[in-house]
Design a protein around this motif. Sequence first.
Motif, PDB file in Angstrom:
ATOM      1  N   ALA A  10       0.575  -1.428  -0.029  1.00 24.41           N
ATOM      2  CA  ALA A  10      -0.204   0.163   0.155  1.00 24.41           C
ATOM      3  C   ALA A  10       0.530   1.184   0.371  1.00 24.41           C
ATOM      4  CB  ALA A  10      -0.798   0.208   1.376  1.00 24.41           C
ATOM      5  N   GLU A  11       1.761   1.136   0.770  1.00 26.58           N
ATOM      6  CA  GLU A  11       2.415   2.400   0.827  1.00 26.58           C
ATOM      7  C   GLU A  11       3.424   2.443  -0.801  1.00 26.58           C
ATOM      8  OE1 GLU A  11       6.909   4.176   3.148  1.00 26.58           O
ATOM      9  OE2 GLU A  11       6.321   1.592   3.217  1.00 26.58           O
ATOM     10  N   ARG A  12       4.109   1.547  -1.215  1.00 27.65           N
ATOM     11  CA  ARG A  12       4.759   1.589  -2.323  1.00 27.65           C
ATOM     12  C   ARG A  12       2.753   2.260  -3.555  1.00 27.65           C
ATOM     13  NH1 ARG A  12       9.185  -2.583  -3.677  1.00 27.65           N
ATOM     14  NH2 ARG A  12      10.340  -3.130  -1.819  1.00 27.65           N
ATOM     15  N   VAL A  13       1.958   1.415  -3.244  1.00 25.45           N
ATOM     16  CA  VAL A  13       1.436   2.090  -4.352  1.00 25.45           C
ATOM     17  C   VAL A  13       0.719   3.430  -4.112  1.00 25.45           C
ATOM     18  CG1 VAL A  13      -1.325   2.000  -4.785  1.00 25.45           C
ATOM     19  CG2 VAL A  13      -0.404  -0.443  -5.116  1.00 25.45           C
ATOM     20  N   LEU A  14       0.602   4.553  -3.241  1.00 21.80           N
ATOM     21  CA  LEU A  14       0.399   5.209  -2.437  1.00 21.80           C
ATOM     22  C   LEU A  14       1.043   6.371  -3.020  1.00 21.80           C
ATOM     23  CD1 LEU A  14      -1.110   7.340  -0.866  1.00 21.80           C
ATOM     24  CD2 LEU A  14      -0.361   6.651   1.242  1.00 21.80           C
ATOM     25  N   LEU A  46      -7.255   1.034  -4.629  1.00 20.63           N
ATOM     26  CA  LEU A  46      -6.039   1.098  -2.924  1.00 20.63           C
ATOM     27  C   LEU A  46      -7.534   1.842  -1.840  1.00 20.63           C
ATOM     28  CD1 LEU A  46      -3.819   1.865  -1.197  1.00 20.63           C
ATOM     29  CD2 LEU A  46      -3.994   4.492  -2.102  1.00 20.63           C
ATOM     30  N   ARG A  47      -8.636   2.605  -2.849  1.00 22.97           N
ATOM     31  CA  ARG A  47     -10.267   2.056  -1.176  1.00 22.97           C
ATOM     32  C   ARG A  47     -10.699   1.374  -0.953  1.00 22.97           C
ATOM     33  NH1 ARG A  47     -10.694   6.994  -4.296  1.00 22.97           N
ATOM     34  NH2 ARG A  47     -11.946   6.425  -5.822  1.00 22.97           N
ATOM     35  N   LEU A 190      -4.697  -4.876  -6.907  1.00 22.01           N
ATOM     36  CA  LEU A 190      -4.367  -3.068  -6.629  1.00 22.01           C
ATOM     37  C   LEU A 190      -2.834  -3.643  -6.870  1.00 22.01           C
ATOM     38  CD1 LEU A 190      -3.622  -0.605  -5.362  1.00 22.01           C
ATOM     39  CD2 LEU A 190      -3.406  -1.561  -2.906  1.00 22.01           C
ATOM     40  N   TRP A 191      -2.494  -5.161  -6.393  1.00 26.41           N
ATOM     41  CA  TRP A 191      -0.781  -4.686  -6.845  1.00 26.41           C
ATOM     42  C   TRP A 191      -0.846  -5.318  -8.285  1.00 26.41           C
ATOM     43  CZ3 TRP A 191       3.072  -3.367  -4.609  1.00 26.41           C
ATOM     44  CH2 TRP A 191       4.545  -3.519  -4.833  1.00 26.41           C
ATOM     45  N   SER A 192      -1.387  -5.774  -9.252  1.00 29.03           N
ATOM     46  CA  SER A 192      -1.473  -6.252 -10.418  1.00 29.03           C
ATOM     47  C   SER A 192      -1.535  -5.110 -11.053  1.00 29.03           C
ATOM     48  CB  SER A 192      -2.581  -7.049 -10.824  1.00 29.03           C
ATOM     49  OG  SER A 192      -2.597  -7.793 -10.745  1.00 29.03           O
ATOM     50  N   TRP A 193      -2.509  -3.169 -10.701  1.00 29.32           N
ATOM     51  CA  TRP A 193      -2.159  -2.621 -10.972  1.00 29.32           C
ATOM     52  C   TRP A 193      -0.904  -1.654 -11.375  1.00 29.32           C
ATOM     53  CZ3 TRP A 193      -1.237   2.261  -9.231  1.00 29.32           C
ATOM     54  CH2 TRP A 193      -1.263   3.239 -10.044  1.00 29.32           C
ATOM     55  N   TYR A 194      -0.371  -1.995  -9.862  1.00 27.42           N
ATOM     56  CA  TYR A 194       1.062  -1.527  -9.434  1.00 27.42           C
ATOM     57  C   TYR A 194       2.221  -1.996 -10.376  1.00 27.42           C
ATOM     58  CZ  TYR A 194       5.118  -0.006  -7.168  1.00 27.42           C
ATOM     59  OH  TYR A 194       6.325   0.240  -6.616  1.00 27.42           O
ATOM     60  N   LEU A 195       1.916  -3.294 -10.677  1.00 29.04           N
ATOM     61  CA  LEU A 195       2.887  -4.361 -11.484  1.00 29.04           C
ATOM     62  C   LEU A 195       3.086  -3.594 -12.688  1.00 29.04           C
ATOM     63  CD1 LEU A 195       3.034  -7.819 -10.309  1.00 29.04           C
ATOM     64  CD2 LEU A 195       4.601  -5.754  -9.727  1.00 29.04           C
ATOM     65  N   GLU A 196       2.102  -3.578 -13.447  1.00 25.19           N
ATOM     66  CA  GLU A 196       2.052  -2.902 -15.161  1.00 25.19           C
ATOM     67  C   GLU A 196       1.873  -1.575 -14.741  1.00 25.19           C
ATOM     68  OE1 GLU A 196      -1.746  -1.833 -18.211  1.00 25.19           O
ATOM     69  OE2 GLU A 196      -2.531  -2.620 -15.796  1.00 25.19           O
ATOM     70  N   TRP A 197       1.573   0.069 -14.405  1.00 21.21           N
ATOM     71  CA  TRP A 197       2.115   0.899 -13.498  1.00 21.21           C
ATOM     72  C   TRP A 197       3.470   1.545 -13.726  1.00 21.21           C
ATOM     73  CZ3 TRP A 197       0.097   3.303 -17.671  1.00 21.21           C
ATOM     74  CH2 TRP A 197      -1.403   3.131 -18.284  1.00 21.21           C
ATOM     75  N   SER A 198       3.933   0.608 -13.169  1.00 23.81           N
ATOM     76  CA  SER A 198       6.001   0.968 -12.297  1.00 23.81           C
ATOM     77  C   SER A 198       6.423   0.642 -13.180  1.00 23.81           C
ATOM     78  CB  SER A 198       5.709   0.201 -10.929  1.00 23.81           C
ATOM     79  OG  SER A 198       5.441  -0.638 -11.006  1.00 23.81           O
ATOM     80  N   ALA A 199       6.112  -0.525 -13.726  1.00 22.90           N
ATOM     81  CA  ALA A 199       7.320  -1.353 -14.582  1.00 22.90           C
ATOM     82  C   ALA A 199       7.054  -0.192 -16.065  1.00 22.90           C
ATOM     83  CB  ALA A 199       6.701  -3.049 -15.165  1.00 22.90           C
ATOM     84  N   ILE A 200       6.017   0.380 -16.163  1.00 27.13           N
ATOM     85  CA  ILE A 200       5.840   1.337 -17.978  1.00 27.13           C
ATOM     86  C   ILE A 200       6.590   2.418 -17.203  1.00 27.13           C
ATOM     87  CG2 ILE A 200       4.402   3.309 -19.373  1.00 27.13           C
ATOM     88  CD1 ILE A 200       2.718   0.203 -18.682  1.00 27.13           C
TER      89      ILE A 200
END
Length: 253
Positions: A10-14, A46-47, A190-200
Amino acid sequence: MAKLTIGQKAERVLKLLIALRNARIAAALAQHGFTDADLEEGWALLRNVTRTRLDIEPDSSPVDGDALAALDDWENKWFVISGATLQRRHPEIHAWIFRNLSQTEGMAVIVSVGTFIERWEQIDKPEKDGGFGQAGQDAKKILGQRGLTNEVIGEAKTLLEKLGKVGGPLPDLDKIAEEDAGFLKAEKALWSWYLEWSAIARRAVTQRSLLRQLGFLRTSASGKEEEVPEDELDAESDAAATPPAKTEKKKGG
């Protein structure tokens, strides 16, 4: 590599979501299809994780604190009085009742007091039944004069019974399982969303100050700035995010 906790995720996503509000970062990702809808999706996910976790009622304490404190007071008083009395007048009974017993604290008091009462109830039985016969009867009589009566023993039994009961109503196990499944589903989304956009973002953004804002750079123990490894994810995410390694064909194969 240890799995990330939901708090770390959650901290990384935020951090990523806040950084994506930076127009320069958003512009870099826009070239790869990032839109306001993607940003809103991240916030919604996240919410959803937070709401799912906060909606779960916390478990009530399984121990009645007042009863435990009262039993501890009972032990502190009657172990001393009984011990002093029996030590002088019936040392053999004292040795038997207090064998491996001492004043305790916390949950251990349930065991110590319970054991003491079991032995107290045994001492006035005939020797053939494991008691001390007349000596045990005399010991109980003198303990009663000191105040350790059947009523006082009953108080401890009541406290032990209260502490032995299930705390509160039985939970709905099906509901708990459903809540846990809902949370895991929300966390995974949530984590799948993060993995996609953080990689990009790691490929689209090159300026170090922006990478730091995205959470992709950190200060090491030596004080140097280093990149956060992409593989610093949990095992499940590694399998999903890491493309298969290219294998070189053998010549003549």
